[in-house]
Design a protein around this motif. Sequence first.
Motif, short mmCIF file in Angstrom:
data_model
loop_
_atom_site.label_atom_id
_atom_site.label_comp_id
_atom_site.label_asym_id
_atom_site.label_seq_id
_atom_site.Cartn_x
_atom_site.Cartn_y
_atom_site.Cartn_z
N LEU A 185 79.92 -13.67 -2.63
CA LEU A 185 79.57 -15.09 -2.62
C LEU A 185 78.08 -15.30 -2.90
O LEU A 185 77.66 -16.39 -3.29
CB LEU A 185 79.92 -15.72 -1.28
CG LEU A 185 81.41 -15.80 -0.93
CD1 LEU A 185 81.59 -16.30 0.51
CD2 LEU A 185 82.14 -16.71 -1.91
N ALA A 186 77.27 -14.26 -2.71
CA ALA A 186 75.83 -14.35 -2.99
C ALA A 186 75.54 -14.31 -4.50
O ALA A 186 74.42 -14.59 -4.92
CB ALA A 186 75.08 -13.23 -2.30
N GLU A 187 76.54 -13.97 -5.29
CA GLU A 187 76.42 -13.88 -6.75
C GLU A 187 75.22 -13.01 -7.14
O GLU A 187 75.17 -11.85 -6.78
CB GLU A 187 76.35 -15.29 -7.35
CG GLU A 187 77.61 -16.10 -7.05
CD GLU A 187 77.50 -17.55 -7.45
OE1 GLU A 187 76.39 -18.03 -7.73
OE2 GLU A 187 78.56 -18.22 -7.45
N ASP A 188 74.25 -13.57 -7.86
CA ASP A 188 73.10 -12.77 -8.30
C ASP A 188 71.90 -12.90 -7.36
O ASP A 188 70.81 -12.42 -7.66
CB ASP A 188 72.69 -13.16 -9.72
CG ASP A 188 72.18 -14.58 -9.83
OD1 ASP A 188 72.39 -15.38 -8.89
OD2 ASP A 188 71.57 -14.91 -10.86
N ALA A 205 61.02 -17.89 1.77
CA ALA A 205 62.12 -18.64 2.38
C ALA A 205 63.16 -19.00 1.31
O ALA A 205 62.84 -19.08 0.12
CB ALA A 205 61.59 -19.90 3.04
N PHE A 206 64.38 -19.22 1.76
CA PHE A 206 65.47 -19.61 0.87
C PHE A 206 65.78 -21.09 1.05
O PHE A 206 65.77 -21.59 2.18
CB PHE A 206 66.74 -18.80 1.19
CG PHE A 206 66.66 -17.37 0.78
CD1 PHE A 206 67.04 -16.97 -0.49
CD2 PHE A 206 66.20 -16.40 1.67
CE1 PHE A 206 66.96 -15.64 -0.87
CE2 PHE A 206 66.11 -15.08 1.30
CZ PHE A 206 66.49 -14.69 0.03
N THR A 207 66.12 -21.76 -0.03
CA THR A 207 66.59 -23.14 0.06
C THR A 207 68.09 -23.11 0.35
O THR A 207 68.73 -22.07 0.24
CB THR A 207 66.36 -23.90 -1.25
OG1 THR A 207 67.17 -23.33 -2.28
CG2 THR A 207 64.89 -23.87 -1.66
N ARG A 208 68.65 -24.25 0.72
CA ARG A 208 70.09 -24.33 0.97
C ARG A 208 70.90 -23.84 -0.23
O ARG A 208 71.89 -23.15 -0.07
CB ARG A 208 70.50 -25.77 1.28
CG ARG A 208 70.28 -26.15 2.68
CD ARG A 208 70.94 -27.51 2.95
NE ARG A 208 70.67 -27.87 4.31
CZ ARG A 208 69.59 -28.52 4.69
NH1 ARG A 208 68.69 -28.88 3.80
NH2 ARG A 208 69.40 -28.79 5.96
N LYS A 209 70.45 -24.24 -1.41
CA LYS A 209 71.20 -23.89 -2.63
C LYS A 209 71.13 -22.40 -2.95
O LYS A 209 71.91 -21.90 -3.73
CB LYS A 209 70.67 -24.68 -3.82
CG LYS A 209 70.99 -26.16 -3.73
CD LYS A 209 70.45 -26.91 -4.92
CE LYS A 209 70.74 -28.38 -4.79
NZ LYS A 209 70.17 -29.16 -5.88
N GLN A 210 70.20 -21.69 -2.33
CA GLN A 210 70.05 -20.25 -2.59
C GLN A 210 70.84 -19.39 -1.62
O GLN A 210 70.70 -18.17 -1.63
CB GLN A 210 68.57 -19.86 -2.53
CG GLN A 210 67.75 -20.42 -3.66
CD GLN A 210 66.29 -20.05 -3.49
OE1 GLN A 210 65.69 -20.27 -2.44
NE2 GLN A 210 65.71 -19.48 -4.53
N THR A 211 71.67 -20.01 -0.78
CA THR A 211 72.47 -19.22 0.16
C THR A 211 73.94 -19.34 -0.20
O THR A 211 74.34 -20.35 -0.78
CB THR A 211 72.26 -19.68 1.62
OG1 THR A 211 72.66 -21.03 1.75
CG2 THR A 211 70.83 -19.51 2.05
N ARG A 229 74.83 -19.96 5.35
CA ARG A 229 74.81 -21.29 5.93
C ARG A 229 76.25 -21.79 6.01
O ARG A 229 77.09 -21.37 5.23
CB ARG A 229 73.99 -22.19 4.99
CG ARG A 229 73.61 -23.51 5.54
CD ARG A 229 72.65 -24.23 4.61
NE ARG A 229 71.29 -23.76 4.70
CZ ARG A 229 70.47 -23.99 5.72
NH1 ARG A 229 70.90 -24.66 6.75
NH2 ARG A 229 69.25 -23.54 5.70
N GLU A 230 76.52 -22.66 6.95
CA GLU A 230 77.85 -23.25 7.07
C GLU A 230 78.27 -23.83 5.72
O GLU A 230 77.48 -24.48 5.04
CB GLU A 230 77.82 -24.36 8.12
CG GLU A 230 79.13 -25.09 8.27
CD GLU A 230 79.03 -26.26 9.24
OE1 GLU A 230 80.06 -26.90 9.45
OE2 GLU A 230 77.95 -26.53 9.76
N ASP A 231 79.50 -23.58 5.31
CA ASP A 231 80.03 -24.11 4.05
C ASP A 231 80.63 -25.49 4.32
O ASP A 231 81.65 -25.61 5.00
CB ASP A 231 81.10 -23.15 3.50
CG ASP A 231 81.55 -23.53 2.10
OD1 ASP A 231 81.65 -24.74 1.81
OD2 ASP A 231 81.84 -22.62 1.32
N THR A 232 80.00 -26.51 3.75
CA THR A 232 80.45 -27.89 4.02
C THR A 232 81.75 -28.24 3.31
O THR A 232 82.41 -29.19 3.69
CB THR A 232 79.36 -28.91 3.63
OG1 THR A 232 79.03 -28.71 2.25
CG2 THR A 232 78.11 -28.73 4.49
#
Length: 150
Positions: free
Chosen positions: A22-25, A34-40, A73-76
Amino acid sequence: MPSIQERVVQRAQALILGANTLAEDRVFRSRTDAFTRKQTPAIVIRPDLETTERESHTVDRNQFELSVEILAREDTVTRNAWDQVADLVKVAVHTVLMGEDAFPEADRVQRFYIDWIEEDGDNTAGNCMVRYRFTYLCNAGDLTSGPTFY
């Protein structure tokens, strides 16, 4: 030529990138940003402690640890909690790292530690820290090569 340890770390990163997680690349080496939400979810791998014991006059037995940090992060959409998302990544990573002949230079690969750390905030985030121990032989005077005779 890089050390055997460095080649193992590079091989681990390549295997994880090819694991279709799920982390892809988003598989990084020793990242500190730090990671943004879109990077997790994302994965950070880093070498840790290495110990050496003398096996013979010319051969050392080395053990080194590789940390695989899974940030999730929790998957919405699916409503999966962060640890469920991280678990799916952990399973895929474990499969490729423990694969037969995944690390030809290592005598042994062993998962020995997992820690789950939850952080508060929007869409609860957390990190799953998994550590692997690699055992390998190398020439006492050369960290880049295994023993030619034993």
